[in-house]
Scaffold this motif. Structure first.
Motif, PDB file in Angstrom:
ATOM      1  N   SER A  69       0.841  -1.191   0.000  1.00  0.00           N
ATOM      2  CA  SER A  69       0.000   0.000   0.000  1.00  0.00           C
ATOM      3  C   SER A  69       0.877   1.242   0.000  1.00  0.00           C
ATOM      4  O   SER A  69       2.002   1.232   0.497  1.00  0.00           O
ATOM      5  CB  SER A  69      -0.969  -0.003   1.181  1.00  0.00           C
ATOM      6  OG  SER A  69      -0.322   0.347   2.361  1.00  0.00           O
ATOM      7  N   LYS A  70       0.336   2.295  -0.586  1.00  0.00           N
ATOM      8  CA  LYS A  70       1.098   3.541  -0.684  1.00  0.00           C
ATOM      9  C   LYS A  70       0.183   4.743  -0.519  1.00  0.00           C
ATOM     10  O   LYS A  70      -0.913   4.772  -1.089  1.00  0.00           O
ATOM     11  CB  LYS A  70       1.792   3.598  -2.051  1.00  0.00           C
ATOM     12  CG  LYS A  70       2.605   4.874  -2.265  1.00  0.00           C
ATOM     13  CD  LYS A  70       3.482   4.762  -3.501  1.00  0.00           C
ATOM     14  CE  LYS A  70       4.060   6.122  -3.872  1.00  0.00           C
ATOM     15  NZ  LYS A  70       4.978   6.045  -4.993  1.00  0.00           N
ATOM     16  N   ASP A  71       0.651   5.698   0.269  1.00  0.00           N
ATOM     17  CA  ASP A  71      -0.068   6.951   0.452  1.00  0.00           C
ATOM     18  C   ASP A  71       0.456   7.916  -0.603  1.00  0.00           C
ATOM     19  O   ASP A  71       1.620   8.294  -0.567  1.00  0.00           O
ATOM     20  CB  ASP A  71       0.187   7.487   1.863  1.00  0.00           C
ATOM     21  CG  ASP A  71      -0.630   8.732   2.177  1.00  0.00           C
ATOM     22  OD1 ASP A  71      -1.117   9.392   1.241  1.00  0.00           O
ATOM     23  OD2 ASP A  71      -0.776   9.041   3.373  1.00  0.00           O
ATOM     24  N   PHE A  72      -0.414   8.307  -1.525  1.00  0.00           N
ATOM     25  CA  PHE A  72       0.014   9.187  -2.605  1.00  0.00           C
ATOM     26  C   PHE A  72      -0.064  10.659  -2.228  1.00  0.00           C
ATOM     27  O   PHE A  72      -0.013  11.514  -3.083  1.00  0.00           O
ATOM     28  CB  PHE A  72      -0.825   8.912  -3.864  1.00  0.00           C
ATOM     29  CG  PHE A  72      -0.435   7.632  -4.541  1.00  0.00           C
ATOM     30  CD1 PHE A  72      -1.005   6.429  -4.156  1.00  0.00           C
ATOM     31  CD2 PHE A  72       0.510   7.621  -5.539  1.00  0.00           C
ATOM     32  CE1 PHE A  72      -0.630   5.235  -4.763  1.00  0.00           C
ATOM     33  CE2 PHE A  72       0.896   6.426  -6.159  1.00  0.00           C
ATOM     34  CZ  PHE A  72       0.323   5.243  -5.768  1.00  0.00           C
ATOM     35  N   GLY A  73      -0.208  10.934  -0.954  1.00  0.00           N
ATOM     36  CA  GLY A  73      -0.229  12.324  -0.503  1.00  0.00           C
ATOM     37  C   GLY A  73      -1.535  12.633   0.205  1.00  0.00           C
ATOM     38  O   GLY A  73      -2.605  12.372  -0.330  1.00  0.00           O
ATOM     39  N   ASP A  74      -1.442  13.186   1.403  1.00  0.00           N
ATOM     40  CA  ASP A  74      -2.627  13.595   2.164  1.00  0.00           C
ATOM     41  C   ASP A  74      -3.667  12.483   2.272  1.00  0.00           C
ATOM     42  O   ASP A  74      -4.865  12.716   2.071  1.00  0.00           O
ATOM     43  CB  ASP A  74      -3.272  14.845   1.539  1.00  0.00           C
ATOM     44  CG  ASP A  74      -2.360  16.058   1.656  1.00  0.00           C
ATOM     45  OD1 ASP A  74      -2.474  16.957   0.810  1.00  0.00           O
ATOM     46  OD2 ASP A  74      -1.533  16.097   2.594  1.00  0.00           O
ATOM     47  N   GLU A  75      -3.199  11.310   2.600  1.00  0.00           N
ATOM     48  CA  GLU A  75      -4.063  10.155   2.853  1.00  0.00           C
ATOM     49  C   GLU A  75      -4.884   9.666   1.662  1.00  0.00           C
ATOM     50  O   GLU A  75      -6.002   9.167   1.838  1.00  0.00           O
ATOM     51  CB  GLU A  75      -5.016  10.421   4.008  1.00  0.00           C
ATOM     52  CG  GLU A  75      -4.418   9.983   5.310  1.00  0.00           C
ATOM     53  CD  GLU A  75      -4.349  11.125   6.269  1.00  0.00           C
ATOM     54  OE1 GLU A  75      -5.354  11.336   6.928  1.00  0.00           O
ATOM     55  OE2 GLU A  75      -3.299  11.799   6.320  1.00  0.00           O
ATOM     56  N   HIS A  76      -4.324   9.810   0.494  1.00  0.00           N
ATOM     57  CA  HIS A  76      -4.938   9.164  -0.668  1.00  0.00           C
ATOM     58  C   HIS A  76      -4.171   7.855  -0.833  1.00  0.00           C
ATOM     59  O   HIS A  76      -3.048   7.838  -1.315  1.00  0.00           O
ATOM     60  CB  HIS A  76      -4.775  10.030  -1.921  1.00  0.00           C
ATOM     61  CG  HIS A  76      -5.641  11.249  -1.899  1.00  0.00           C
ATOM     62  ND1 HIS A  76      -5.492  12.257  -0.983  1.00  0.00           N
ATOM     63  CD2 HIS A  76      -6.694  11.607  -2.683  1.00  0.00           C
ATOM     64  CE1 HIS A  76      -6.404  13.186  -1.200  1.00  0.00           C
ATOM     65  NE2 HIS A  76      -7.148  12.813  -2.229  1.00  0.00           N
ATOM     66  N   VAL A  77      -4.803   6.784  -0.407  1.00  0.00           N
ATOM     67  CA  VAL A  77      -4.072   5.519  -0.292  1.00  0.00           C
ATOM     68  C   VAL A  77      -4.574   4.481  -1.278  1.00  0.00           C
ATOM     69  O   VAL A  77      -5.784   4.256  -1.400  1.00  0.00           O
ATOM     70  CB  VAL A  77      -4.209   4.956   1.147  1.00  0.00           C
ATOM     71  CG1 VAL A  77      -3.453   3.640   1.285  1.00  0.00           C
ATOM     72  CG2 VAL A  77      -3.698   5.967   2.157  1.00  0.00           C
ATOM     73  N   PHE A  78      -3.621   3.817  -1.939  1.00  0.00           N
ATOM     74  CA  PHE A  78      -3.948   2.679  -2.771  1.00  0.00           C
ATOM     75  C   PHE A  78      -3.377   1.435  -2.112  1.00  0.00           C
ATOM     76  O   PHE A  78      -2.233   1.436  -1.672  1.00  0.00           O
ATOM     77  CB  PHE A  78      -3.341   2.828  -4.169  1.00  0.00           C
ATOM     78  CG  PHE A  78      -3.466   1.566  -4.991  1.00  0.00           C
ATOM     79  CD1 PHE A  78      -2.418   0.660  -5.082  1.00  0.00           C
ATOM     80  CD2 PHE A  78      -4.661   1.264  -5.627  1.00  0.00           C
ATOM     81  CE1 PHE A  78      -2.541  -0.519  -5.806  1.00  0.00           C
ATOM     82  CE2 PHE A  78      -4.797   0.085  -6.361  1.00  0.00           C
ATOM     83  CZ  PHE A  78      -3.745  -0.800  -6.446  1.00  0.00           C
ATOM     84  N   SER A  79      -4.152   0.390  -2.034  1.00  0.00           N
ATOM     85  CA  SER A  79      -3.566  -0.851  -1.548  1.00  0.00           C
ATOM     86  C   SER A  79      -3.982  -2.005  -2.438  1.00  0.00           C
ATOM     87  O   SER A  79      -5.111  -2.053  -2.936  1.00  0.00           O
ATOM     88  CB  SER A  79      -3.931  -1.106  -0.085  1.00  0.00           C
ATOM     89  OG  SER A  79      -5.293  -1.333   0.046  1.00  0.00           O
TER      90      SER A  79
END
Lengths: 440, 75, 164
Positions: A69-79
């Motif tokens: 999973s990765k936070d793409f900035g300000d809690e926009h997360v893809f997992s």
């Protein structure tokens, strides 16, 4: 947000007691939604795990998971997650043990297997591999609100499951209270080898009575239905998480699930016994085409000075008359800044499905639905385990888990005629679970 | 009937939580323990998923958990 | 006619995105400071624009806010900006661990009991407050968002450009 899953028991048509139910896809559908633990921005957080599940004399499964999973900035997360599992071994077919050896036909119609006297009939036909893919996106939606959506896909030789989910979470009271609601829709298609059997059709056993292969095949085919079948499931969950004090939080959830379609396990049978307890015939089971379930869940997590106590209780009930209680507890002890142990204890109890019968009595009228699948019967089960984790200087973490699972089926009030009284119709199931995980 | 009652009670509890529990909780800066990774509701996500897998296949009930809320309450 | 013009000006001005809140200008809650090289209390900062940031070691967005605050202090310090970071860790050792990993070029005040934070009625972590040259509380932010960094900077600039 986790939604209650579809019935896993009948999803995997080819395999009997396997743990690769495609339905897990829907259940796990929301496991990754609206994540709480905040990841460092811009870095992929990855987790890998390898699990071994082995029952004594029965099913063995190996399962590998990789999630990132990765936070793409300000809690926009893809997992995302990928799961691969492989099953081998034998599972109870639903037939009862007998004082003499028995011959059964394999579900595909090709080949037979023999069960020794006094033994619970186990079908060892299957071994299969399954792949599951999950993707989930979570992001804030304005002040104090988060949304999440995702897809799940599960594929094995004779089964395909696709699910989509969406959920919303909103904070109140300075983020001390969070209310969440989620919805999941799943669609499964089943195409078992040998075809789905006609309900209550007799298992055709070739004991030399057929003139040739074609004659046998013709009779076998008569017990089979054409084509594939499917099942759709809708899951809804509403939950509240409440911070109680600096050390404690609680969660209450209500889950509702409705599934429609093929729920029968095409490879489970029932023995038709006479008043001496001797099997006269074997018939294929049949389950209702609908199932509505309700789920009430409560969990508390408490921060100790050096560890965490986690305890949960779940009550489930459905229109198949299965009621269950589950108590699950984990106690984490931090041994040092970098290591911990975590004992685990789980207790489970369920009542039998309304149409559950360990066998059918010859001469009695056929019920509308019947199944002798021990997983629908009355049982208690417990799990006891221990996990050890250690954090490396790099920040990556290893964890090792070893657990013992024992399931004790019980007689839900059925009289045992004749020879069946001397046989163990409710054998316990014992399994070992071992897992290694690595987070990096 | 029992079930409908249970549903109503649970939903009522959830609503009460929203309104009646304004007193429960902590100040935003008192969430140090709750912010720990091991206090997150999804802290052992893969383990829980694997376990759920096993119990689905061997038992007749599934699901229950959700992961929203708790934590450090940041942003 | 003159009143009408004044009214129009008033309306236009209040709609102007360049102004920061006409309503609710209360003095920022005062508190004592015991850091060397700094005045004894917050109100002694009158004449300067103060950016007050409340943080804790366990707050992940704070790791992003510190580099930005360092940059802002360096850029606008000469113009009269003073950024102060108030730490709310109950265990000061954890704050030190954080500061080892995330260097701070701004002064740190320790408020382990949360007394200063209570005065500012924090809603979330981290929280920051902009105090103008007259000592009035003008803007508050809940959370720290990298997307909004330029907006935060704009607000600082507006207050710096206001005549005391």
């Amino acid at each position: 947000m986790q939604l209650t899953s579809k019935n896993p028991l009948t999803s995997k048509m080819k395999k009997t007691a396997n743990i690769n139910t495609a339905l897990a896809a829907a259940t796990c559908a929301l496991l990754g939604t609206v994540p709480v633990a905040q990841a460092d921005e811009g870095v992929w957080e990855m987790d890998a795990a390898l699990l071994y599940y082995g029952e004594t004399d029965r099913v063995t499964a190996v399962e590998g998971v990789f999630s990132a999973s990765k936070d793409f900035g300000d809690e926009h997360v893809f997992s995302g997650k990928i799961i691969l599992d492989s099953l081998t071994g034998a599972s109870a077919s639903g037939a009862v043990a007998q004082p003499n050896a028995q011959t059964y036909t394999r579900p595909s119609g090709r080949g037979q297997y023999v069960v020794a006297a006094g033994e619970t009939p186990l079908d060892d036909t299957f071994h299969d591999t399954r792949v599951q893919l999950e993707a989930q996106w979570t992001q804030p939606l304005g002040d104090d609100m988060r949304g999440s959506t995702g897809v799940h896909l599960s594929k094995e030789y004779d089964y395909l499951s696709i699910a989509v989910n969406g959920s919303l979470a909103k904070d109140f009271n300075q983020k001390n209270t969070t209310v969440s609601a989620g919805l999941s829709l799943a669609f499964d298609t089943i195409d078992p080898e040998g075809g789905r059997p006609v309900a209550f059709s007799e298992m055709v056993i070739d004991q030399g009575q057929f003139a040739n292969e074609e004659a046998y095949q013709a009779v076998f085919d008569a017990t089979r239905q054409e084509g594939t079948d499917d099942k759709s499931t809708v899951d809804l969950m509403i939950g509240v998480t409440q911070i109680i004090n600096r050390r404690m939080l609680m969660q209450f959830n209500y889950g509702f699930s409705m599934s429609d379609g093929y729920h029968t396990d095409p490879f489970k049978v029932l023995s038709v016994v006479n008043d001496q307890g001797l099997t006269q015939a074997l018939v294929h089971e049949d389950r209702p085409t609908e199932r509505t379930r309700h789920n009430f869940y409560w969990q508390t997590k408490y921060a100790l000075d050096s560890g965490v106590a986690d305890i949960s209780y779940r009550y489930a009930t459905d229109d198949w008359d299965i009621n269950s209680h589950t108590i699950d507890s984990r106690l984490r002890f931090n041994l040092s800044d970098n290591t911990y142990i975590q004992p685990h204890f789980r207790y489970y109890q369920q009542s039998a499905a309304e149409f559950y019968q360990p066998f059918l009595l010859e001469g009695t009228a056929l019920p509308t639905f019947a199944s002798a699948d021990y997983r629908l019967g009355e049982m208690t089960a417990y799990t006891i385990g221990l996990k050890y984790g250690m954090k490396m200087p790099s920040g990556n973490e290893w964890a090792f888990r070893l657990e013992y699972y024992q399931q004790d089926p019980k007689n839900a009030g059925f009289d045992e005629p004749g020879a069946l009284q001397q046989l163990d119709l409710y054998p316990s199931l014992k399994a070992v679970i071992a897992q290694v995980s690595y987070s990096f | 009937m029992m079930r409908n009652k249970l549903i109503k009670i649970t939903l009522a509890l959830i609503c009460v939580q929203l309104v009646g529990c304004a007193n429960l909780g902590v100040q935003p800066w008192e969430r140090d323990l709750l912010a720990k990774d091991e206090m997150a509701l999804d802290s052992e996500g893969n383990d829980l998923g694997l376990d759920d897998h096993i119990y689905f296949s061997k038992e007749a009930t599934s699901g229950g958990r959700a992961f929203a809320g708790g934590g450090c309450g940041c942003n | 006619m003159r009143q009408f013009h004044l009214c129009m000006l008033f309306i236009l001005f209040s709609f102007s995105p360049l102004s920061l809140g006409f309503a609710q200008q209360l003095p920022a809650p005062d508190f004592a400071i015991s850091v060397d090289q700094l005045p004894d209390k917050l109100s002694d900062f009158k004449g300067k624009v103060v950016y007050l940031d409340f943080w804790a070691s366990w707050c992940k967005p704070c790791r992003k806010s510190f580099p930005w605050m360092n940059k802002m202090q360096q850029k606008y310090g000469p113009q009269g900006l003073q950024i102060i970071a108030v730490n709310l860790d109950s265990d000061l050792a954890l704050a030190k661990v954080f500061l080892d990993k995330v260097p701070a070029d701004i002064p740190i005040i320790y408020d382990p009991q949360g007394n200063i934070a209570s005065g500012y009625k924090l809603i979330g972590m981290p929280s920051s407050y902009l105090i103008d040259r007259a000592g009035l509380l003008r803007k508050s932010h809940k959370g720290f968002f990298t997307k909004k960094e330029s907006l935060y900077e704009q607000e600082i600039l507006i207050l710096l450009n206001e005549k005391g």
